[in-house]
Structures are given as C-alpha cells and as structure tokens.
Design a protein around this motif. Structure first.
Motif: not given
Length: 261
Positions: A13-14, A96-98, A250-254
């Motif tokens: 995810q990162i 969740y792992g961002m 970042q959560y939104m983007f991913y």
C-alpha cells in the motif's frame, strides 16, 4: 532480520500511495526499498507481518524513522473513523497499512517536479535512470546541475527537464535553502516553493507533506479533486483532522485508485 507485526503497516500500500518512487516489488511478496543511499529488502509474511532484512542497529538508525514506526497510526485511524464519514471510514479500512514516510527533502523536490502530468510507473523509471550513475544514492544538487537539458530529456523528463536543471542550479547557488525550508511554517514553505519554476500549488503541497513532514498539507491532484467533487460537493474541511490531514489525503487517494481492482 527484524519482524514487524502491525495492523498499521503494509509495504504494498505504501509503495502504491504516490508518495515515494523507489519502492519496488522484486517478486511476489519480496520488496526493495531504497532511501538515503541504503537498500532494504522487505518480505511479506502475511497482511500484518513483514520481515526487514537488516540488523537492529540499522533498523533503529534509519528504517524505524523512515517508515514513521514511532507514530501511533491506530489512534489516528480511530480519530478519522470517529468523525462518522462513511467514505473516509471505508478509505481507512481499505488502506489500513498506509504511512507517511520520512524521505530525503531534495529527492522529494525532484520527484514531484518529475511527477507532473505523469504516472507512477513512468516516474519510477525516470528516477531509476536518473540515479543509475550513482548506485543507490540520489544525485546531489551539484551533480544534477551538471546535466544539460538534453541529458535530462533523454532519460524521459520531457518539458520537466528545464525545471529540474534550474532548481538544481538554484540549490547549488543557495537560492533554494533546505535549512530555511525546514524552519518555515506549512503556509510559508508552500509560498516559498512556488517561487521556483515548475512548482505549483499541488507540487508544493506534495513537497510540504512528503519532504517537510507538514502533516496539515493536503495536496489536490486529479484523484483528490474527483473525490471532493463526487463525495463532498467540491469542498472538504481539513480542519477536522488537525495534524494529520495529509494522512487522510493518502487514504482517500489510495482508496479511489484501487478499490475497484
């Protein structure tokens, strides 16, 4: 070897979060991260367990800070969920792992100038070619200033070549000061960065978030703009997320990029 067990860390995810362009999957479940002239292999044991191929000294001196392991992401995610926004809750659960990495400021500046009107695989390829003469190390401003625009165009920078070369010269001559940037507030840093050709509002905010750790920065690219229009009527109150609006971004983007895949 260091075993990392966490519900708040996922290297895949990162790698796909758009914040860093030197994390690669070598084979299924085996990743390579390059930062600050060092390389790290990471083995995915399961969704919540990763093995870092390094000793405890290297982990504590470099990788612990690089991956922001000292921050309580579980607490931040709980605060986001507590707002009661269904879209954001789903985004947090999905990504969740961002984490927000602690990257080298100069590398981030160049990476996000290159990122304009570009996609992640292509950006990775350009940066790989740019770094090839220096091994694992990212070229210094002095080294980049020696490149001609034609040299940079040949490795794929296109119209961005002049921006990269000019800012390398500015850093070499002291007109771009990393020390001054690090001391600035978020708003002052963005204004300062926008004085340089090739750095607009979005790129300046990316540099503030990913290079300066200004976690109130909220870069708006085409993905985020689409989310704001479709989910929030074009506006979004980042003040609800003090000190971690950038992580919300970042959560939104991913989530928007990968939820349908």
């Amino acid at each position: 070897m260091i075993e990392i067990r966490s519900n708040d860390f996922n290297i895949a995810q990162i790698a796909d979060s758009g914040q860093c362009f030197r994390i690669f999957e070598q084979s299924n479940g085996v990743w390579e991260t390059i930062a600050f002239g060092k390389s790290l292999k990471i083995y995915v044991k399961d969704d919540n367990t990763h093995i870092f191929e390094c000793d405890s000294n290297e982990y504590n001196e470099l990788w612990r800070n690089y991956f922001d392991m000292q921050r309580n992401y579980g607490e931040i995610k709980a605060r986001i969920r507590a707002v009661g926004d269904i879209y954001l809750t789903n985004a947090v659960d999905f990504g969740y792992g961002m984490r927000i990495l602690n990257q080298d400021l100069w590398e981030v500046i160049i990476s996000f100038i290159i990122s304009q009107q570009n996609n992640i695989p292509r950006i990775r390829g350009i940066i790989k070619r740019l770094c090839a003469p220096y091994g694992l190390r990212f070229p210094t401003p002095q080294e980049l200033a020696l490149f001609s625009e034609d040299d940079l165009i040949k490795i794929g920078l296109g119209y961005r070549a002049k921006y990269v070369r000019n800012i390398a010269i500015a850093a070499t001559e002291g007109r771009l000061s990393f020390d001054d940037l690090r001391k600035m507030t978020y708003y002052d840093a963005v204004a300062y960065l926008k004085k340089f050709d090739g750095i607009g509002e979005k790129v300046a905010n990316c540099i503030a978030l990913f290079g300066l750790r200004k976690l109130d920065a909220f870069p708006i690219d085409v993905w985020i703009k689409r989310i704001l229009q479709q989910q929030y009527g074009g506006t979004f109150d980042t003040a609800k997320f003090p000190g971690y609006a950038g992580l919300v971004q970042q959560y939104m983007f991913y989530y928007e990029r990968f939820r349908g895949k």
